[in-house]
Scaffold this motif. Sequence first.
Motif, PDB file in Angstrom:
ATOM      1  N   ASP A  78      16.115 -11.274 -15.398  1.00 38.80           N
ATOM      2  CA  ASP A  78      17.538 -11.061 -15.655  1.00 38.80           C
ATOM      3  C   ASP A  78      18.356 -12.341 -15.496  1.00 38.80           C
ATOM      4  O   ASP A  78      19.590 -12.311 -15.592  1.00 38.80           O
ATOM      5  N   GLU A  79      17.696 -13.462 -15.227  1.00 37.70           N
ATOM      6  CA  GLU A  79      18.400 -14.707 -14.942  1.00 37.70           C
ATOM      7  C   GLU A  79      18.239 -15.720 -16.074  1.00 37.70           C
ATOM      8  O   GLU A  79      17.210 -15.743 -16.770  1.00 37.70           O
ATOM      9  N   LEU A  80      19.256 -16.572 -16.264  1.00 36.25           N
ATOM     10  CA  LEU A  80      19.181 -17.711 -17.183  1.00 36.25           C
ATOM     11  C   LEU A  80      18.902 -18.961 -16.355  1.00 36.25           C
ATOM     12  O   LEU A  80      19.667 -19.286 -15.421  1.00 36.25           O
ATOM     13  N   VAL A  81      17.819 -19.632 -16.671  1.00 32.35           N
ATOM     14  CA  VAL A  81      17.400 -20.812 -15.919  1.00 32.35           C
ATOM     15  C   VAL A  81      17.639 -22.056 -16.779  1.00 32.35           C
ATOM     16  O   VAL A  81      17.246 -22.114 -17.942  1.00 32.35           O
ATOM     17  N   LYS A  82      18.300 -23.035 -16.200  1.00 29.63           N
ATOM     18  CA  LYS A  82      18.579 -24.272 -16.923  1.00 29.63           C
ATOM     19  C   LYS A  82      17.385 -25.211 -16.821  1.00 29.63           C
ATOM     20  O   LYS A  82      16.803 -25.385 -15.760  1.00 29.63           O
ATOM     21  N   GLU A  83      17.015 -25.789 -17.974  1.00 29.32           N
ATOM     22  CA  GLU A  83      15.919 -26.763 -17.986  1.00 29.32           C
ATOM     23  C   GLU A  83      16.271 -27.918 -18.911  1.00 29.32           C
ATOM     24  O   GLU A  83      17.063 -27.773 -19.854  1.00 29.32           O
ATOM     25  N   THR A  84      15.694 -29.069 -18.628  1.00 30.30           N
ATOM     26  CA  THR A  84      15.921 -30.263 -19.432  1.00 30.30           C
ATOM     27  C   THR A  84      14.718 -30.495 -20.341  1.00 30.30           C
ATOM     28  O   THR A  84      13.571 -30.499 -19.877  1.00 30.30           O
ATOM     29  N   VAL A  85      15.005 -30.664 -21.618  1.00 27.79           N
ATOM     30  CA  VAL A  85      13.950 -30.841 -22.615  1.00 27.79           C
ATOM     31  C   VAL A  85      14.137 -32.192 -23.302  1.00 27.79           C
ATOM     32  O   VAL A  85      15.254 -32.539 -23.721  1.00 27.79           O
ATOM     33  N   PHE A  86      13.069 -32.948 -23.391  1.00 28.92           N
ATOM     34  CA  PHE A  86      13.100 -34.262 -24.049  1.00 28.92           C
ATOM     35  C   PHE A  86      12.398 -34.164 -25.398  1.00 28.92           C
ATOM     36  O   PHE A  86      11.313 -33.581 -25.512  1.00 28.92           O
ATOM     37  N   SER A  87      13.029 -34.725 -26.435  1.00 24.81           N
ATOM     38  CA  SER A  87      12.395 -34.804 -27.758  1.00 24.81           C
ATOM     39  C   SER A  87      12.304 -36.263 -28.162  1.00 24.81           C
ATOM     40  O   SER A  87      13.261 -37.027 -28.011  1.00 24.81           O
ATOM     41  N   GLU A  88      11.134 -36.657 -28.658  1.00 21.96           N
ATOM     42  CA  GLU A  88      10.915 -38.056 -28.999  1.00 21.96           C
ATOM     43  C   GLU A  88      11.580 -38.422 -30.324  1.00 21.96           C
ATOM     44  O   GLU A  88      11.888 -37.565 -31.152  1.00 21.96           O
ATOM     45  N   GLY A  89      11.834 -39.727 -30.504  1.00 21.62           N
ATOM     46  CA  GLY A  89      12.412 -40.200 -31.755  1.00 21.62           C
ATOM     47  C   GLY A  89      11.426 -40.046 -32.905  1.00 21.62           C
ATOM     48  O   GLY A  89      10.213 -40.144 -32.725  1.00 21.62           O
ATOM     49  N   ILE A  90      11.962 -39.799 -34.082  1.00 19.67           N
ATOM     50  CA  ILE A  90      11.132 -39.502 -35.248  1.00 19.67           C
ATOM     51  C   ILE A  90      11.618 -40.329 -36.444  1.00 19.67           C
ATOM     52  O   ILE A  90      12.826 -40.486 -36.654  1.00 19.67           O
ATOM     53  N   VAL A  91      10.679 -40.840 -37.219  1.00 23.01           N
ATOM     54  CA  VAL A  91      10.985 -41.551 -38.455  1.00 23.01           C
ATOM     55  C   VAL A  91      10.186 -40.907 -39.581  1.00 23.01           C
ATOM     56  O   VAL A  91       8.980 -40.696 -39.450  1.00 23.01           O
ATOM     57  N   VAL A  92      10.865 -40.580 -40.671  1.00 23.16           N
ATOM     58  CA  VAL A  92      10.224 -39.925 -41.804  1.00 23.16           C
ATOM     59  C   VAL A  92      10.221 -40.886 -42.992  1.00 23.16           C
ATOM     60  O   VAL A  92      11.201 -41.606 -43.218  1.00 23.16           O
ATOM     61  N   SER A  93       9.125 -40.914 -43.754  1.00 23.17           N
ATOM     62  CA  SER A  93       9.062 -41.749 -44.950  1.00 23.17           C
ATOM     63  C   SER A  93       9.924 -41.168 -46.062  1.00 23.17           C
ATOM     64  O   SER A  93      10.391 -40.025 -45.990  1.00 23.17           O
ATOM     65  N   GLY A  94      10.123 -41.952 -47.113  1.00 24.28           N
ATOM     66  CA  GLY A  94      11.023 -41.589 -48.204  1.00 24.28           C
ATOM     67  C   GLY A  94      10.422 -40.597 -49.178  1.00 24.28           C
ATOM     68  O   GLY A  94       9.671 -40.961 -50.090  1.00 24.28           O
ATOM     69  N   ASN A  95      10.735 -39.321 -49.005  1.00 23.36           N
ATOM     70  CA  ASN A  95      10.188 -38.265 -49.849  1.00 23.36           C
ATOM     71  C   ASN A  95      10.559 -38.481 -51.324  1.00 23.36           C
ATOM     72  O   ASN A  95      11.651 -38.967 -51.634  1.00 23.36           O
TER      73      ASN A  95
END
Length: 400
Positions: A77-94
């Motif tokens: 019944d509780e909302l727990v706060k968490e820290t999430v890290f996402s790495e940098g991303i580079v996409v080629s030219g579609n």
Amino acid sequence: MAGKKGYAYYRSLEEDPSLHERHREVIRVVNLLLNGLRAVIVGRELERVATSVVVGLFSVSDSKPAMTHVKLRQEGDELVKETVFSEGIVVSGNILLTGPPGGGKTYLAETLASLSGLSLAFVQMTPDLTPQDLIVTDVLEGDKVFTYYGPVFRHILLADEINRATPKTQSALIQRMSSGAVTFNKDGKNITKVLPTPCFTIASRNPIEQEGTYPLPEAQLDRFLYHVYFSLPSRQTLEDVARFVPGQRDMALQPVTEEDDILKSRDFIAREIEVPEKMIKYMARLIEATYSPLDHGLFPELKEKLAGEPLLSLPPNSRAILHLRNSSQTLACIAGERVVGPYNIKKRFYEAVNHRFVINPRVRGLLMEYGGPERFLRILIKGDPDKRQHGLLDVIPIEE
């Protein structure tokens, strides 16, 4: 350095002592791929497509910095706060390819994957294809459930006849094309996975196939670095194909480079090829001119007929200048230049912007006298020397 340059010139750059060693290495890697493609690609029509595809592979299309987010996760019944890290991303030219069937689009992608040493997935985009087919599928085998990762998890994805898939399935590719990642639900939880790099999407669509197709949404079209049209093969190409095919069965393609070389080359281009402030201002003026292109003295008779009705519902946006800038860096680099100049910007400007125009549906009929909307856009941007018709590239000055 303007003007057409031959095969010998580009090969000579690999040994040019005036260039930095890393620059020469990038040119060598690009030349290996282009020369490998030229060995199996027949005809000038497809050779231009091959060059655009290689430019796409070595260009940055979209990038995202590493981020830290605060999220709320429910536990009981509780909302727990968490820290999430996402790495940098580079996409080629579609790259989006539009041309007649049987033009060699699939063969081109397969050859590029083989020569580059990258994984490839080919997907025939049909109306019954689902997003799960592209991303991830859970299969019950005996008493166990196995998760199978779909074709979006390959380096190179060829989405053939993309406009035959439903809008929902088309949209499943947007995250891959813009973020180099995919998100899916497993056991009630959203899971995001970063895709292998370089992450490069090639999509084709058949202009003849109208029945049973769905238009590509503007948000997806905008994710393509280039939209390349190619025409029916010339008589010379047809003759060359007939001569080439018998010996094709004896060929054996092998990788001429690898993933790490491509990533290092792309990084060098993005970081080391200078884009002067003067060229940034020139690109900005070009993109801004597409907002109201008829205000620049082009097609005065059409402007009169429109009588105040806007030509466009939506012009190119800020992503257009990013794609133009990044691909101009690649074009400059492979031509042996460390600084982007006007020629690099103009060379593929049409391919970088033509798919970002949304023409006002109420005026499309007026464009038939120019050969239809696609032909009109080509003239609007590049001009038509035979008819002494200027385009935006002719009338927008390099310097104010």
